[in-house]
Design a protein around this motif. Structure first.
Motif, PDB file in Angstrom:
ATOM      1  N   ASP A 165       0.837  -1.206   0.000  1.00 22.36           N
ATOM      2  CA  ASP A 165       0.000   0.000   0.000  1.00 22.36           C
ATOM      3  C   ASP A 165       0.869   1.253   0.000  1.00 22.36           C
ATOM      4  O   ASP A 165       1.216   1.799   1.061  1.00 22.36           O
ATOM      5  N   PRO A 166       1.234   1.727  -1.189  1.00 25.45           N
ATOM      6  CA  PRO A 166       2.069   2.935  -1.245  1.00 25.45           C
ATOM      7  C   PRO A 166       1.277   4.225  -1.061  1.00 25.45           C
ATOM      8  O   PRO A 166       1.866   5.299  -0.947  1.00 25.45           O
ATOM      9  N   GLY A 167      -0.056   4.142  -1.096  1.00 24.92           N
ATOM     10  CA  GLY A 167      -0.872   5.330  -0.951  1.00 24.92           C
ATOM     11  C   GLY A 167      -1.307   5.891  -2.295  1.00 24.92           C
ATOM     12  O   GLY A 167      -0.987   5.344  -3.362  1.00 24.92           O
ATOM     13  N   PRO A 168      -2.079   7.010  -2.256  1.00 25.57           N
ATOM     14  CA  PRO A 168      -2.572   7.615  -3.503  1.00 25.57           C
ATOM     15  C   PRO A 168      -1.402   8.016  -4.418  1.00 25.57           C
ATOM     16  O   PRO A 168      -0.350   8.441  -3.951  1.00 25.57           O
ATOM     17  N   ALA A 169      -1.632   7.865  -5.721  1.00 23.23           N
ATOM     18  CA  ALA A 169      -0.557   8.123  -6.685  1.00 23.23           C
ATOM     19  C   ALA A 169      -0.979   9.153  -7.704  1.00 23.23           C
ATOM     20  O   ALA A 169      -2.159   9.266  -8.060  1.00 23.23           O
ATOM     21  N   GLU A 170      -0.019   9.936  -8.152  1.00 24.25           N
ATOM     22  CA  GLU A 170      -0.213  10.844  -9.275  1.00 24.25           C
ATOM     23  C   GLU A 170      -0.250  10.020 -10.568  1.00 24.25           C
ATOM     24  O   GLU A 170       0.288   8.909 -10.638  1.00 24.25           O
ATOM     25  N   PRO A 171      -0.900  10.570 -11.612  1.00 25.69           N
ATOM     26  CA  PRO A 171      -0.883   9.857 -12.898  1.00 25.69           C
ATOM     27  C   PRO A 171       0.560   9.623 -13.375  1.00 25.69           C
ATOM     28  O   PRO A 171       1.379  10.550 -13.372  1.00 25.69           O
ATOM     29  N   VAL A 172       0.838   8.386 -13.748  1.00 23.59           N
ATOM     30  CA  VAL A 172       2.197   8.052 -14.184  1.00 23.59           C
ATOM     31  C   VAL A 172       2.601   8.886 -15.387  1.00 23.59           C
ATOM     32  O   VAL A 172       3.745   9.360 -15.486  1.00 23.59           O
ATOM     33  N   LEU A 211       8.156   0.545 -19.190  1.00 26.13           N
ATOM     34  CA  LEU A 211       7.317   1.231 -20.167  1.00 26.13           C
ATOM     35  C   LEU A 211       7.522   2.744 -20.091  1.00 26.13           C
ATOM     36  O   LEU A 211       7.788   3.390 -21.119  1.00 26.13           O
ATOM     37  N   HIS A 212       7.408   3.318 -18.885  1.00 17.92           N
ATOM     38  CA  HIS A 212       7.509   4.770 -18.738  1.00 17.92           C
ATOM     39  C   HIS A 212       8.881   5.231 -18.256  1.00 17.92           C
ATOM     40  O   HIS A 212       9.290   6.365 -18.542  1.00 17.92           O
ATOM     41  N   PHE A 213       9.568   4.357 -17.518  1.00 18.02           N
ATOM     42  CA  PHE A 213      10.860   4.734 -16.939  1.00 18.02           C
ATOM     43  C   PHE A 213      11.869   3.606 -17.156  1.00 18.02           C
ATOM     44  O   PHE A 213      11.493   2.453 -17.371  1.00 18.02           O
ATOM     45  N   SER A 214      13.149   3.964 -17.030  1.00 18.50           N
ATOM     46  CA  SER A 214      14.208   2.963 -17.119  1.00 18.50           C
ATOM     47  C   SER A 214      15.374   3.425 -16.263  1.00 18.50           C
ATOM     48  O   SER A 214      15.403   4.579 -15.814  1.00 18.50           O
ATOM     49  N   GLY A 215      16.317   2.528 -16.003  1.00 21.05           N
ATOM     50  CA  GLY A 215      17.511   2.909 -15.282  1.00 21.05           C
ATOM     51  C   GLY A 215      17.719   2.101 -14.017  1.00 21.05           C
ATOM     52  O   GLY A 215      17.244   0.966 -13.887  1.00 21.05           O
ATOM     53  N   SER A 216      18.420   2.710 -13.058  1.00 17.44           N
ATOM     54  CA  SER A 216      18.781   2.073 -11.795  1.00 17.44           C
ATOM     55  C   SER A 216      18.238   2.912 -10.655  1.00 17.44           C
ATOM     56  O   SER A 216      17.795   4.048 -10.865  1.00 17.44           O
ATOM     57  N   PRO A 217      18.292   2.399  -9.402  1.00 13.33           N
ATOM     58  CA  PRO A 217      17.820   3.224  -8.277  1.00 13.33           C
ATOM     59  C   PRO A 217      18.545   4.560  -8.164  1.00 13.33           C
ATOM     60  O   PRO A 217      17.970   5.533  -7.672  1.00 13.33           O
ATOM     61  N   GLU A 218      19.790   4.619  -8.616  1.00 14.87           N
ATOM     62  CA  GLU A 218      20.554   5.867  -8.535  1.00 14.87           C
ATOM     63  C   GLU A 218      20.277   6.802  -9.710  1.00 14.87           C
ATOM     64  O   GLU A 218      20.521   8.012  -9.619  1.00 14.87           O
ATOM     65  N   ALA A 219      19.805   6.276 -10.824  1.00 11.78           N
ATOM     66  CA  ALA A 219      19.636   7.097 -12.032  1.00 11.78           C
ATOM     67  C   ALA A 219      18.438   6.589 -12.826  1.00 11.78           C
ATOM     68  O   ALA A 219      18.534   5.619 -13.576  1.00 11.78           O
ATOM     69  N   VAL A 220      17.289   7.269 -12.631  1.00 10.24           N
ATOM     70  CA  VAL A 220      16.060   6.900 -13.330  1.00 10.24           C
ATOM     71  C   VAL A 220      15.824   7.888 -14.461  1.00 10.24           C
ATOM     72  O   VAL A 220      15.909   9.109 -14.270  1.00 10.24           O
TER      73      VAL A 220
END
Length: 622
Positions: A58-65, A107-116
């Motif tokens: 449960d991350p909570g309410p989200a903004e549109p991706v 689909l919308h993002f790529s990369g690593s935890p340090e660089a998205v």
């Protein structure tokens, strides 16, 4: 790597885990499946914690991706915490895990935890379409597999069937549908499945494709032979005797007034010049491929159809003619060859046999060649009379008509075969005496039999035991005995339209006779060896295709019965021959079975893809 924090959220094998006990060598983590010790390099830190795995859902309410993606597109890479804050209003462990799932999805993002990085709208659109197509293909694949399990496919399944067909034809390894069905990915299983689903019929014969043999006749153009003086032998009655339906008659026999035997052979080398495109293609093919459902010639069809290089069927034909004088024992005492023209009468074996009693020429030819054959047998030639059959296929693909005609030994067949052997013997002798390089056919002596008691004399089992001991004949650049024929030297020269080695011998003879430069021994042998390797593939394909069509006929005749003989026994397995069909097949050794035992055989099952036959045997007595 610095020490990971206790309670931190890490990624392990694509799933979330919680650090229970840090350590530089090993650390203990809590996964959804329980605790385990892993190396620090096996995990990736997503959040410093503290976290509980149970709270990650449960991350909570989200903004549109899409809005967050458009905001970040074109900007420098951000870290995972920033992405979590933008999407969920805070970088909690649950928000970080949800944000990472979006990055991992790609689909919308790529990369690593340090660089998205955020993808562009175009990249998202293209990836969405790719996924849509992949999902559509997955649904189509699932539907196809269900249809295969049901035993029927549709025309739309061609895309999925192509790899299966390629495996059946030996063009690739592996088959996704066989793997899906849990079957071994073999050419035989591919063949079987294609039959099961109705994509192939019994008329689909894969052995030519598996051997990599050409599917069509050569197309290289043949030049017209240049005019040259030819000895007129049209006054000699010449008989070209062959099986019914033969399209490439390349030998005929005559006698002259002095009692000399003439063997006339199609003069293919007059049009197929050494190292021409036609010559090289013929060498690659090795031999004409004779199949029950059709013939693939070694030379372009125009060699017979336009240039008339085959002997007959009407008018005069160009030939190389071999004149052989034989002594009273059938030994060749003189051999000469001429570039000639002949007039040939074509006969089938059946027609020649019918007129033997009233034709003095045929009678004299049989008498002359019988003496030569007796002389060879005395010298140790192997006399193997083994069941042979001529197989022809007619009609449609679903219900072909298969005709199997046993080839019964006859004086005419023996005469023709012996005349061809005499021509090869005579030319080998000429080549040896003149030092002319030739592709000699040689065969070492068979070893003496050992072990079990020999099968009954005169039985097929005895002939099989003798055949099994024979060493294969081979091509050699040096003259040596051919023990199977009982000859000190032998060259095949009588089938230049059908076998490249014979054509090569003719090219050598023509070069020698015209005072041109014949090939040196090494160069000649290299070409002969190349052609023989191809010819072996041709002969193997012919054997497999003949067996295929024989088994198709047995499939069409459930419960077929016939006589059979056990010709070999080894342990619990034996080999059976059905003479009527000229068919050999492995069997489980019957009780008391021994080579020479006779049985009534009943066909119970035919496994066409594996060329296997299952029969019930009842021993015959008396």
């Amino acid at each position: 790597m610095s020490e990971l924090p206790t309670g931190g959220l890490v990624l392990y094998k694509g799933r979330p885990a919680r650090v229970k006990k840090p350590g530089e060598g090993r650390l203990e983590i809590e996964t959804e499946g329980g605790s385990r010790r892993v190396r620090p390099k096996d995990v990736t830190l997503l959040h410093g914690g503290p976290c509980r795995l149970a709270d990650l859902s449960d991350p909570g309410p989200a903004e549109p991706v899409e809005a967050v993606r458009d905001l970040l597109h074109g900007e420098d890479p951000c870290d995972l915490a920033t992405l979590a804050e933008l999407l969920f209003g805070g970088a909690t462990p649950a928000a970080s895990w949800a944000a990472w799932q979006l990055v991992a999805d790609g689909l919308h993002f790529s990369g690593s935890p340090e660089a998205v990085l955020a993808r562009s709208p175009l990249e998202v659109s293209e990836e969405s379409e790719r996924r849509h197509q992949a999902a559509r293909r997955a649904r189509a694949w699932s539907a196809f597999v269900e249809r295969v399990r049901g035993g029927a496919v549709t025309d739309e399944d061609e895309e999925f069937l192509r790899p299966l067909q390629d495996l059946a034809l030996g063009r690739r390894e592996g088959s996704p549908v066989l793997k899906e069905l849990g079957r071994a990915e073999s050419a035989e299983n591919a063949h079987a499945l294609l039959l099961e689903v109705g994509r192939w019929s019994v008329s689909d014969v894969p052995y030519r494709a598996r051997a990599g043999l050409p599917l069509e006749a050569p197309r290289a153009a043949l030049a017209d032979p240049s005019p040259e003086p030819r000895k007129d032998l049209t006054h000699l009655p010449a008989l070209a005797i062959d099986d019914e339906g033969s399209r490439d008659p390349d030998d005929a026999v005559s006698l002259d007034e002095d009692g000399a035997l003439w063997v006339h052979v199609a003069d293919a080398a007059s049009a197929v010049l050494s190292e021409s495109p036609v010559d090289r293609e013929a060498r690659d093919r090795g031999a004409t491929l004779y199949l029950p459902d059709g013939t693939i010639p070694m030379l372009p069809r125009e060699a017979v159809d336009r240039l008339g290089l085959g002997l007959g069927p009407e008018g005069e034909s160009p030939a190389l003619s071999f004149r052989l004088l034989l002594d009273e024992e059938g030994r060749v005492t003189e051999c000469a060859f001429l570039i000639s023209r002949v007039r040939v009468e074509r006969l089938t074996y059946g027609a020649a046999e019918q007129r033997l009693d009233r034709d003095p020429l045929l009678q004299r030819l049989v008498e002359l060649t019988d003496r030569a054959r007796s002389r060879r047998l005395t010298a140790g030639a192997v006399d193997l009379e083994w069941p042979e059959a001529r197989i022809r296929v007619e009609g449609g693909t679903e219900a072909p008509v298969i005709r199997i005609e046993p080839l019964v030994p006859s004086p005419i067949r023996r005469m023709v075969a012996e005349a061809m052997i005499l021509a090869g013997e005579g030319m080998a002798r000429t080549a040896v005496e003149s030092g002319l390089a030739m592709p000699f056919s040689v065969q070492e002596a068979a070893p003496e039999s050992e072990g079990d008691a020999p099968p009954p004399e005169g039985s097929l089992a005895a002939a099989f035991a003798l055949r099994r001991r024979q060493t294969p004949a081979r091509v050699s650049g040096e003259p040596a005995p051919h023990r199977g024929l009982g000859l000190q030297a032998y060259v095949r020269v009588t089938s230049p339209l059908r076998r490249y080695v014979d054509l090569l011998a003719h090219q050598q003879l023509r070069a020698w006779a015209s005072e041109a430069e014949p090939l040196e021994r090494d160069q000649m042998f290299e070409r002969a060896a190349q052609a023989e390797a191809a010819a072996r593939a041709v002969r193997r394909t012919e054997r497999l295709a003949n067996r295929h069509w024989t088994l198709v006929q047995l499939r069409q005749r459930p419960g077929w019965q016939g006589e059979a003989e056990l010709i070999d026994a080894r342990g619990r397995r034996g080999t059976l021959v059905i003479p009527e069909l000229a068919l050999e097949t492995p069997v489980s050794l019957p009780p008391g079975g021994r080579p020479g035992s006779l049985y009534a055989a009943t066909v119970r099952h035919v496994d066409l893809p594996r060329l296997d036959l299952h029969v019930d045997l009842r021993e015959r007595t008396g």
